[in-house]
Design a protein around this motif. Structure first.
Motif, PDB file in Angstrom:
ATOM      1  N   GLN A 537       0.837  -1.203   0.000  1.00 19.25           N
ATOM      2  CA  GLN A 537       0.000   0.000   0.000  1.00 19.25           C
ATOM      3  C   GLN A 537       0.871   1.252   0.000  1.00 19.25           C
ATOM      4  O   GLN A 537       0.585   2.233  -0.696  1.00 19.25           O
ATOM      5  N   GLU A 538       1.966   1.238   0.783  1.00 16.73           N
ATOM      6  CA  GLU A 538       2.864   2.400   0.826  1.00 16.73           C
ATOM      7  C   GLU A 538       3.494   2.654  -0.543  1.00 16.73           C
ATOM      8  O   GLU A 538       3.558   3.793  -1.017  1.00 16.73           O
ATOM      9  N   ARG A 539       3.982   1.583  -1.185  1.00 13.48           N
ATOM     10  CA  ARG A 539       4.616   1.751  -2.514  1.00 13.48           C
ATOM     11  C   ARG A 539       3.596   2.262  -3.533  1.00 13.48           C
ATOM     12  O   ARG A 539       3.916   3.076  -4.393  1.00 13.48           O
ATOM     13  N   LEU A 543       3.923   5.728  -5.747  1.00 15.01           N
ATOM     14  CA  LEU A 543       3.855   5.674  -7.208  1.00 15.01           C
ATOM     15  C   LEU A 543       2.721   6.544  -7.743  1.00 15.01           C
ATOM     16  O   LEU A 543       2.872   7.231  -8.754  1.00 15.01           O
ATOM     17  N   ALA A 544       1.597   6.580  -7.038  1.00 18.55           N
ATOM     18  CA  ALA A 544       0.466   7.408  -7.469  1.00 18.55           C
ATOM     19  C   ALA A 544       0.814   8.883  -7.400  1.00 18.55           C
ATOM     20  O   ALA A 544       0.465   9.670  -8.291  1.00 18.55           O
ATOM     21  N   LYS A 545       1.560   9.314  -6.327  1.00 18.57           N
ATOM     22  CA  LYS A 545       1.965  10.709  -6.224  1.00 18.57           C
ATOM     23  C   LYS A 545       2.903  11.079  -7.369  1.00 18.57           C
ATOM     24  O   LYS A 545       2.796  12.164  -7.961  1.00 18.57           O
ATOM     25  N   ALA A 546       3.855  10.175  -7.686  1.00 19.75           N
ATOM     26  CA  ALA A 546       4.812  10.472  -8.765  1.00 19.75           C
ATOM     27  C   ALA A 546       4.092  10.603 -10.104  1.00 19.75           C
ATOM     28  O   ALA A 546       4.376  11.513 -10.880  1.00 19.75           O
ATOM     29  N   GLN A 547       3.135   9.725 -10.398  1.00 16.72           N
ATOM     30  CA  GLN A 547       2.413   9.800 -11.669  1.00 16.72           C
ATOM     31  C   GLN A 547       1.542  11.048 -11.738  1.00 16.72           C
ATOM     32  O   GLN A 547       1.411  11.676 -12.788  1.00 16.72           O
TER      33      GLN A 547
END
Length: 666
Positions: A537-539, A543-547
């Motif tokens: 869940q953390e990863r 990844l969602a923030k970076a995208q």
């Protein structure tokens, strides 16, 4: 084998053409360049190859001629004798024997000179040996000038011969010249033989074909025969004698009782007795032609006795005909064909083959089932075959008689119901009833049909709700329908499995939907399996923030590019129109029509200048490259691999050792 099989012989060239064909083929199909500086083994092989190739060419051509022309001993006796009469058997065999000897001599010359060439010590000596070998072969072939010319004449004459099949059903016409033989064959067949009022109009065998009892027959017209010894007969008469001697046919001996042919009845009877030994084991018919001038009854007593002597001979049938008035022509044809068929059947029954066939035949005899005697019933077909006579009161009443009584064609209307088979024959002419037995069609309709239909529909809905139709077995009316449906389903499953196997042959082992699960589904499954999904869940959040940041940056860049309003400049400096209200697309079109990527990025470096220090060094490399390609460009060649033609005019093709005045060459 028939004469039609002899017509496939290829043309025979003359001796001069033979040499031109073989020597030019040797020049075209073998190497032509040799130098004295080559190794001596290479020089020897070069000239040995020339000699061997020439020998093979002569051998191939001569063998083809010898195989095409048939061996007389292998042919049917009729064809063998016919070729002996037309072309002289000894001359024919001598010509083929000379060609066979020439082939053997050429093989020996080639063998000897190849052996000498193995010891040649220079190019000059090898070349002279090759010239000597080819010269001796050419001399041998020039000596075959006459046999080749003779065989070509034989081939041309064979091609003009009629296609005679010695094994077919045959009617053979013979007799004195000008007695009406050609006129008869023109009447009964589709042949067109020349007919003239003088003797020996027909100088060779002519053939026509006719159909009788759905079978194919051939009719052979032979040249006229004169009554003199066999050794005094010429080639024209010997063709007739050959056909009479060797063909199993029905012999039609024509006689002219009017003596208009120029020969007396006595001479014609003498000729019959002279050639009678050739008629052995064949059906013979005496045809008395030209009865429109003189009939058998009009003959003098002396001549009548001579003719009766032939008629009364054993196995001789007689027919009187006139090809001028067509009297008796068809009767002669029918009698001759029937006689030949009967004779062929008798011959087969006398042979040994019939026993092997009879052993395989079994005739069934019916056994009596009771003591009642049942006589054979033979219908009276005589009356039915008699001519229809209107005056006969006992004649059968035909449909046309009824038609004539009812007013004739156009008025009479045939009654199609009269042959109907009904319990009561009086019903045949009844009209189709609308009311029968006091009832109409509407009387048979159920008044409660609508209520029954609604009750049936409610029952069907109830069965569907209870799941009655979920089991397909209850829906079949019989076991056959159930088996057919099961077979159909099995075939569909097999077809689907085969299609799926083919489709899955080149697919990835992991399904493409494996990576399309949501985070909640993945978390739920991991928790169910007893694993901790917190790290995943953390990863996923990182990844969602970076995208999200990446998409925000792309939107800002697109906004900067569209600051100046609709339209943008493509990579070539041309202006391209972009619709302001249109949905943003990945590609757009410039004014030139080329597809340009919208918002594309230029590469960081130009790969053409990879490895160069700066632009100066890159420009210098481009100049050197163009300089190296200049020579190829002047020669109109695309690259180093293009074919280079060293010599435009090879000497061995454009120059030769020709003497003055001789300009023809193959």
């Amino acid at each position: 084998m028939s004469t039609s099989g002899l017509k496939a012989i290829a043309p025979v060239p003359t001796a001069a053409d033979f040499l031109d064909i073989v020597l030019s083929k040797t020049q075209r199909k073998t190497p032509t360049v040799i130098h004295k500086n080559f190794k001596i083994s290479r020089i020897r092989n070069f000239y040995m190859r020339k000699v061997k190739f020439t020998q093979d060419s002569f051998d191939e051509k001569l063998s083809a001629i010898l195989e095409d022309f048939p061996m007389l001993d292998d042919l049917h006796p009729f064809l063998s004798s016919l070729m002996n009469v037309l072309y002289d058997k000894n001359h024919y065999k001598l010509a083929l024997g000379q060609l066979r000897t020439a082939r053997h001599l050429i093989d020996q010359v080639a063998k000897d000179y190849v052996r000498l060439l193995k010891f040649g010590d220079s190019l000059y000596r090898c070349k002279q040996l090759k010239r000597a070998a080819l010269g001796r072969m050419a001399t041998i072939m020039r000596r075959q000038k006459d046999p080749l010319a003779y065989l070509e004449q034989v081939r041309q004459h064979i091609s003009r011969l009629p296609a005679i099949d010695p094994t077919a059903r045959t009617l053979l016409i013979c007799g004195y010249p000008n007695v009406g033989k050609s006129s008869f064959i023109n009447k009964v067949t589709r042949a067109d033989v020349d007919v003239q009022p003088y003797a020996f109009t027909t100088k060779s065998l002519f053939i026509g074909h006719l159909d009788y009892r759905y079978m194919r027959w051939q009719v052979i017209d032979t040249p006229g025969i004169l009554d003199h010894p066999l050794e005094d007969m010429n080639t024209i008469e010997m063709q007739s004698i050959t056909a009479l001697a060797h063909l199993k046919a029905c012999i039609l001996y024509f006689m002219d009782l009017s003596e208009q042919c120029g020969y007396t009845v006595e001479a014609q009877c003498k000729l019959f007795h002279s050639i009678k030994p050739l008629f052995a084991n064949k059906p013979v018919m005496l045809v008395m032609n030209k009865i429109d001038v003189t009939r058998l009854e009009d003959l003098s007593p002396e001549n009548r006795v001579l003719v009766d002597e032939i008629i009364n001979a054993e196995g001789v049938l007689n027919v009187q005909t006139s090809c001028y008035t067509d009297e008796g022509v068809m009767d002669l044809k029918n009698k001759a064909c029937d006689a030949l068929l009967e004779h062929r059947v008798e011959t087969k029954l006398k042979g040994s083959k019939v026993n092997s066939i009879l052993n395989r035949l079994h005739v069934a005899q019916p056994k009596a089932r009771d003591d009642v005697v049942r006589e054979p019933f033979i219908p009276d077909v005589v009356k039915s075959k008699q001519k229809y006579d209107k005056a006969d009161p006992e004649r059968r009443r035909l449909e046309r008689d009824i038609e004539a009584e009812e007013g004739g064609p156009g008025v009479y209307n045939i009654n199609l119901k009269k042959n109907w088979i009904l319990p009561n024959p009086e019903w045949k002419d009844d009209t189709m009833p609308e009311i029968m037995d006091g009832k109409n069609v509407a009387d048979f309709i159920d008044p409660d049909i609508l209520e029954k239909l609604e009750a049936l529909e409610r029952e069907e809905e109830k069965l569907e709700a209870e799941g009655f139709y979920e089991n397909e077995e209850d829906m079949f009316d019989s076991d056959d329908e159930r088996e057919a449906a099961e077979m159909k389903d099995a075939y569909k499953k097999k077809l689907v499995s085969q299609t799926t196997k083919k489709a899955m042959k080149n697919t990835a082992k992991m399904p493409r939907t494996a990576g399309l699960r949501t985070l909640s589904e993945l978390t739920k499954e991991l928790t169910k399996a007893g694993l901790n999904p917190s790290r995943i869940q953390e990863r996923a959040e990182i990844l969602a923030k970076a995208q999200g940041a990446k998409r925000k940056r792309e939107r800002e860049e697109d906004a900067e590019m569209d600051v100046d309003g609709p339209g943008a400049e493509d990579g070539d400096g041309e202006w391209m129109d972009v619709d302001e209200d249109a949905t943003p697309a990945k590609r757009a079109k410039a004014n030139s029509g080329a597809a340009v990527t919208k918002g594309r990025r230029e590469p960081a470096t130009n790969r053409q200048f990879a490895g160069m220090r700066d632009d100066v060094q890159a420009n210098k490399a481009i100049k050197l490259r163009n300089l190296g390609q200049r020579e190829r460009n002047m020669q109109a060649r695309a690259g180093e691999s293009d074919r280079a033609i060293k010599t435009k005019m090879p000497k061995h093709l454009f120059a030769g050792k020709r003497k003055m005045g001789k300009t023809d060459r193959r």
